[in-house]
Design a protein around this motif. Structure first.
Motif, PDB file in Angstrom:
ATOM      1  N   ILE A 155      -8.785   5.468  -9.062  1.00 32.84           N
ATOM      2  CA  ILE A 155      -9.076   5.840  -7.672  1.00 32.84           C
ATOM      3  C   ILE A 155      -7.853   5.625  -6.782  1.00 32.84           C
ATOM      4  O   ILE A 155      -7.537   6.454  -5.937  1.00 32.84           O
ATOM      5  N   PHE A 156      -7.174   4.507  -6.972  1.00 28.97           N
ATOM      6  CA  PHE A 156      -6.028   4.148  -6.131  1.00 28.97           C
ATOM      7  C   PHE A 156      -4.739   4.262  -6.947  1.00 28.97           C
ATOM      8  O   PHE A 156      -4.488   3.432  -7.822  1.00 28.97           O
ATOM      9  N   PRO A 157      -3.899   5.255  -6.654  1.00 25.66           N
ATOM     10  CA  PRO A 157      -2.637   5.406  -7.391  1.00 25.66           C
ATOM     11  C   PRO A 157      -1.712   4.209  -7.187  1.00 25.66           C
ATOM     12  O   PRO A 157      -1.822   3.467  -6.211  1.00 25.66           O
ATOM     13  N   LYS A 158      -0.783   4.053  -8.118  1.00 26.86           N
ATOM     14  CA  LYS A 158       0.140   2.912  -8.108  1.00 26.86           C
ATOM     15  C   LYS A 158       0.946   2.838  -6.815  1.00 26.86           C
ATOM     16  O   LYS A 158       1.169   1.753  -6.290  1.00 26.86           O
ATOM     17  N   VAL A 159       1.351   3.977  -6.287  1.00 29.67           N
ATOM     18  CA  VAL A 159       2.168   3.983  -5.071  1.00 29.67           C
ATOM     19  C   VAL A 159       1.403   3.346  -3.916  1.00 29.67           C
ATOM     20  O   VAL A 159       1.952   2.549  -3.142  1.00 29.67           O
ATOM     21  N   ARG A 160       0.125   3.666  -3.813  1.00 25.72           N
ATOM     22  CA  ARG A 160      -0.677   3.108  -2.719  1.00 25.72           C
ATOM     23  C   ARG A 160      -0.900   1.615  -2.933  1.00 25.72           C
ATOM     24  O   ARG A 160      -0.876   0.837  -1.968  1.00 25.72           O
ATOM     25  N   CYS A 161      -1.107   1.202  -4.174  1.00 25.48           N
ATOM     26  CA  CYS A 161      -1.268  -0.229  -4.459  1.00 25.48           C
ATOM     27  C   CYS A 161       0.018  -0.988  -4.127  1.00 25.48           C
ATOM     28  O   CYS A 161      -0.034  -2.097  -3.571  1.00 25.48           O
ATOM     29  N   ASP A 162       1.156  -0.377  -4.436  1.00 22.99           N
ATOM     30  CA  ASP A 162       2.437  -1.013  -4.123  1.00 22.99           C
ATOM     31  C   ASP A 162       2.659  -1.104  -2.619  1.00 22.99           C
ATOM     32  O   ASP A 162       3.222  -2.085  -2.123  1.00 22.99           O
ATOM     33  N   LEU A 163       2.217  -0.093  -1.873  1.00 25.76           N
ATOM     34  CA  LEU A 163       2.330  -0.134  -0.414  1.00 25.76           C
ATOM     35  C   LEU A 163       1.481  -1.270   0.156  1.00 25.76           C
ATOM     36  O   LEU A 163       1.920  -1.999   1.049  1.00 25.76           O
ATOM     37  N   VAL A 164       0.286  -1.443  -0.390  1.00 27.04           N
ATOM     38  CA  VAL A 164      -0.586  -2.543   0.042  1.00 27.04           C
ATOM     39  C   VAL A 164       0.053  -3.882  -0.321  1.00 27.04           C
ATOM     40  O   VAL A 164       0.043  -4.828   0.485  1.00 27.04           O
ATOM     41  N   ALA A 165       0.635  -3.977  -1.518  1.00 34.34           N
ATOM     42  CA  ALA A 165       1.298  -5.225  -1.926  1.00 34.34           C
ATOM     43  C   ALA A 165       2.452  -5.559  -0.996  1.00 34.34           C
ATOM     44  O   ALA A 165       2.642  -6.725  -0.617  1.00 34.34           O
ATOM     45  N   ALA A 166       3.226  -4.552  -0.603  1.00 32.02           N
ATOM     46  CA  ALA A 166       4.338  -4.787   0.325  1.00 32.02           C
ATOM     47  C   ALA A 166       3.808  -5.256   1.675  1.00 32.02           C
ATOM     48  O   ALA A 166       4.398  -6.154   2.303  1.00 32.02           O
ATOM     49  N   GLY A 167       2.705  -4.673   2.123  1.00 36.08           N
ATOM     50  CA  GLY A 167       2.105  -5.104   3.387  1.00 36.08           C
ATOM     51  C   GLY A 167       1.590  -6.529   3.312  1.00 36.08           C
ATOM     52  O   GLY A 167       1.702  -7.297   4.281  1.00 36.08           O
ATOM     53  N   GLU A 168       1.031  -6.905   2.171  1.00 32.26           N
ATOM     54  CA  GLU A 168       0.548  -8.284   2.000  1.00 32.26           C
ATOM     55  C   GLU A 168       1.709  -9.277   2.033  1.00 32.26           C
ATOM     56  O   GLU A 168       1.628 -10.310   2.696  1.00 32.26           O
ATOM     57  N   SER A 184       4.672  -8.908   3.357  1.00 35.71           N
ATOM     58  CA  SER A 184       5.388  -8.967   4.638  1.00 35.71           C
ATOM     59  C   SER A 184       4.497  -9.436   5.783  1.00 35.71           C
ATOM     60  O   SER A 184       4.977  -9.654   6.892  1.00 35.71           O
ATOM     61  N   GLY A 185       3.203  -9.565   5.540  1.00 35.49           N
ATOM     62  CA  GLY A 185       2.291 -10.011   6.588  1.00 35.49           C
ATOM     63  C   GLY A 185       1.866  -8.896   7.531  1.00 35.49           C
ATOM     64  O   GLY A 185       1.325  -9.160   8.607  1.00 35.49           O
ATOM     65  N   THR A 186       2.103  -7.665   7.166  1.00 37.96           N
ATOM     66  CA  THR A 186       1.744  -6.514   8.001  1.00 37.96           C
ATOM     67  C   THR A 186       0.789  -5.577   7.259  1.00 37.96           C
ATOM     68  O   THR A 186       0.985  -4.366   7.248  1.00 37.96           O
ATOM     69  N   LEU A 187      -0.235  -6.160   6.658  1.00 39.75           N
ATOM     70  CA  LEU A 187      -1.167  -5.363   5.867  1.00 39.75           C
ATOM     71  C   LEU A 187      -1.874  -4.318   6.723  1.00 39.75           C
ATOM     72  O   LEU A 187      -1.999  -3.156   6.322  1.00 39.75           O
ATOM     73  N   HIS A 188      -2.282  -4.711   7.939  1.00 41.66           N
ATOM     74  CA  HIS A 188      -2.999  -3.743   8.775  1.00 41.66           C
ATOM     75  C   HIS A 188      -2.102  -2.563   9.152  1.00 41.66           C
ATOM     76  O   HIS A 188      -2.547  -1.422   9.207  1.00 41.66           O
ATOM     77  N   LYS A 189      -0.807  -2.805   9.374  1.00 41.16           N
ATOM     78  CA  LYS A 189       0.111  -1.702   9.679  1.00 41.16           C
ATOM     79  C   LYS A 189       0.311  -0.812   8.454  1.00 41.16           C
ATOM     80  O   LYS A 189       0.353   0.417   8.576  1.00 41.16           O
ATOM     81  N   SER A 190       0.437  -1.439   7.295  1.00 43.35           N
ATOM     82  CA  SER A 190       0.593  -0.658   6.061  1.00 43.35           C
ATOM     83  C   SER A 190      -0.635   0.204   5.814  1.00 43.35           C
ATOM     84  O   SER A 190      -0.518   1.377   5.434  1.00 43.35           O
ATOM     85  N   LEU A 191      -1.811  -0.355   6.023  1.00 44.67           N
ATOM     86  CA  LEU A 191      -3.050   0.415   5.818  1.00 44.67           C
ATOM     87  C   LEU A 191      -3.186   1.527   6.849  1.00 44.67           C
ATOM     88  O   LEU A 191      -3.676   2.612   6.536  1.00 44.67           O
ATOM     89  N   ASP A 192      -2.747   1.249   8.098  1.00 46.67           N
ATOM     90  CA  ASP A 192      -2.771   2.305   9.123  1.00 46.67           C
ATOM     91  C   ASP A 192      -1.842   3.454   8.737  1.00 46.67           C
ATOM     92  O   ASP A 192      -2.203   4.631   8.866  1.00 46.67           O
ATOM     93  N   ARG A 193      -0.644   3.124   8.263  1.00 44.59           N
ATOM     94  CA  ARG A 193       0.300   4.171   7.830  1.00 44.59           C
ATOM     95  C   ARG A 193      -0.259   4.958   6.647  1.00 44.59           C
ATOM     96  O   ARG A 193      -0.131   6.178   6.587  1.00 44.59           O
ATOM     97  N   LEU A 194      -0.880   4.242   5.722  1.00 33.66           N
ATOM     98  CA  LEU A 194      -1.467   4.904   4.560  1.00 33.66           C
ATOM     99  C   LEU A 194      -2.604   5.830   4.986  1.00 33.66           C
ATOM    100  O   LEU A 194      -2.715   6.955   4.501  1.00 33.66           O
ATOM    101  N   ALA A 195      -3.434   5.371   5.920  1.00 40.92           N
ATOM    102  CA  ALA A 195      -4.538   6.207   6.416  1.00 40.92           C
ATOM    103  C   ALA A 195      -3.996   7.449   7.122  1.00 40.92           C
ATOM    104  O   ALA A 195      -4.514   8.556   6.922  1.00 40.92           O
ATOM    105  N   ASP A 196      -2.956   7.277   7.944  1.00 40.14           N
ATOM    106  CA  ASP A 196      -2.347   8.432   8.622  1.00 40.14           C
ATOM    107  C   ASP A 196      -1.783   9.424   7.606  1.00 40.14           C
ATOM    108  O   ASP A 196      -1.968  10.635   7.734  1.00 40.14           O
ATOM    109  N   TYR A 197      -1.113   8.882   6.599  1.00 38.69           N
ATOM    110  CA  TYR A 197      -0.544   9.748   5.556  1.00 38.69           C
ATOM    111  C   TYR A 197      -1.644  10.525   4.829  1.00 38.69           C
ATOM    112  O   TYR A 197      -1.525  11.730   4.600  1.00 38.69           O
ATOM    113  N   LEU A 198      -2.728   9.832   4.469  1.00 40.19           N
ATOM    114  CA  LEU A 198      -3.824  10.497   3.745  1.00 40.19           C
ATOM    115  C   LEU A 198      -4.504  11.555   4.613  1.00 40.19           C
ATOM    116  O   LEU A 198      -4.878  12.624   4.118  1.00 40.19           O
ATOM    117  N   GLU A 199      -4.645  11.279   5.900  1.00 39.44           N
ATOM    118  CA  GLU A 199      -5.244  12.276   6.807  1.00 39.44           C
ATOM    119  C   GLU A 199      -4.345  13.503   6.928  1.00 39.44           C
ATOM    120  O   GLU A 199      -4.821  14.641   6.890  1.00 39.44           O
TER     121      GLU A 199
END
Length: 191
Positions: A50-63, A65-80
């Motif tokens: 369901i979740f490709p490696k690139v997206r998991c790596d983006l979430v890991a980077a957000g975790e 760096s302490g900016t998980l909510h920003k990473s998830l917002d960027r990911l949501a914008d990208y997916l939209e």
């Protein structure tokens, strides 16, 4: 929800109330992994289908760096944006596909109805047909025979089903590579 101050686990637990059974089971599994003390990115990697490696790596980077909510917002914008672009592309492809299908139908009508009458007319007049015309009529008689067309249709349908399935099978990957390589070598498309 994360940007509003709600924690990750409560946000995910809220999503488990969704009516989609598969979705809620997936989110429940992610919640269970988080409760066991694992990271969110690790929980997502458990569902790599369901979740490709690139997206998991983006979430890991957000975790990290302490900016998980920003990473998830960027990911949501990208997916939209990706979803919107895909819908526009599909909508833009409808007209050319309709034209191609209509062209193919017109060719079949000419081959099955117009050309045989034309051939009969020329033969009844006793006129000798030029070599190119005879070759064309002979080729069309073989190429557009219903048996040949049915065989080509079944073969094309079988290949398209094999090509479109998204399995992890090596044979399918080899078929995709073969088809893609041949497509790239077509004139006007590839080198």
């Amino acid at each position: 929800m994360l940007g509003g101050g709600l924690g990750l686990l409560p946000s995910l637990e809220h999503l488990t109330k969704d009516e989609s059974l598969v979705f809620s089971e997936t989110v429940r599994g992610i919640c269970d992994t988080l409760i066991s003390g694992r990271s969110f990115s690790f929980a997502l990697k458990n569902y790599s289908n369901i979740f490709p490696k690139v997206r998991c790596d983006l979430v890991a980077a957000g975790e990290k760096s302490g900016t998980l909510h920003k990473s998830l917002d960027r990911l949501a914008d990208y997916l939209e944006r990706s979803s919107t672009l895909e819908k526009k592309f599909k909508a833009a492809m409808v007209y050319p596909m309709v034209i191609i299908i209509l062209m193919f139908i017109m060719i079949l009508v000419m081959v099955w109805f117009v050309f045989p009458r034309e051939k009969e007319l020329l033969e009844s007049m006793g006129a000798e047909m030029p070599l190119i015309t005879r070759i064309l009529f002979d080729w069309l008689g073989v190429a557009f025979h219903p048996g040949v067309l049915l065989t080509l249709f079944v073969a094309g349908l079988s290949l398209s089903i094999l090509y479109s399935r998204n399995n992890e099978g090596r044979a399918q990957d080899a078929l995709k590579r073969l088809i893609d390589r041949n497509i790239l070598h077509l004139p006007l498309i590839g080198p």
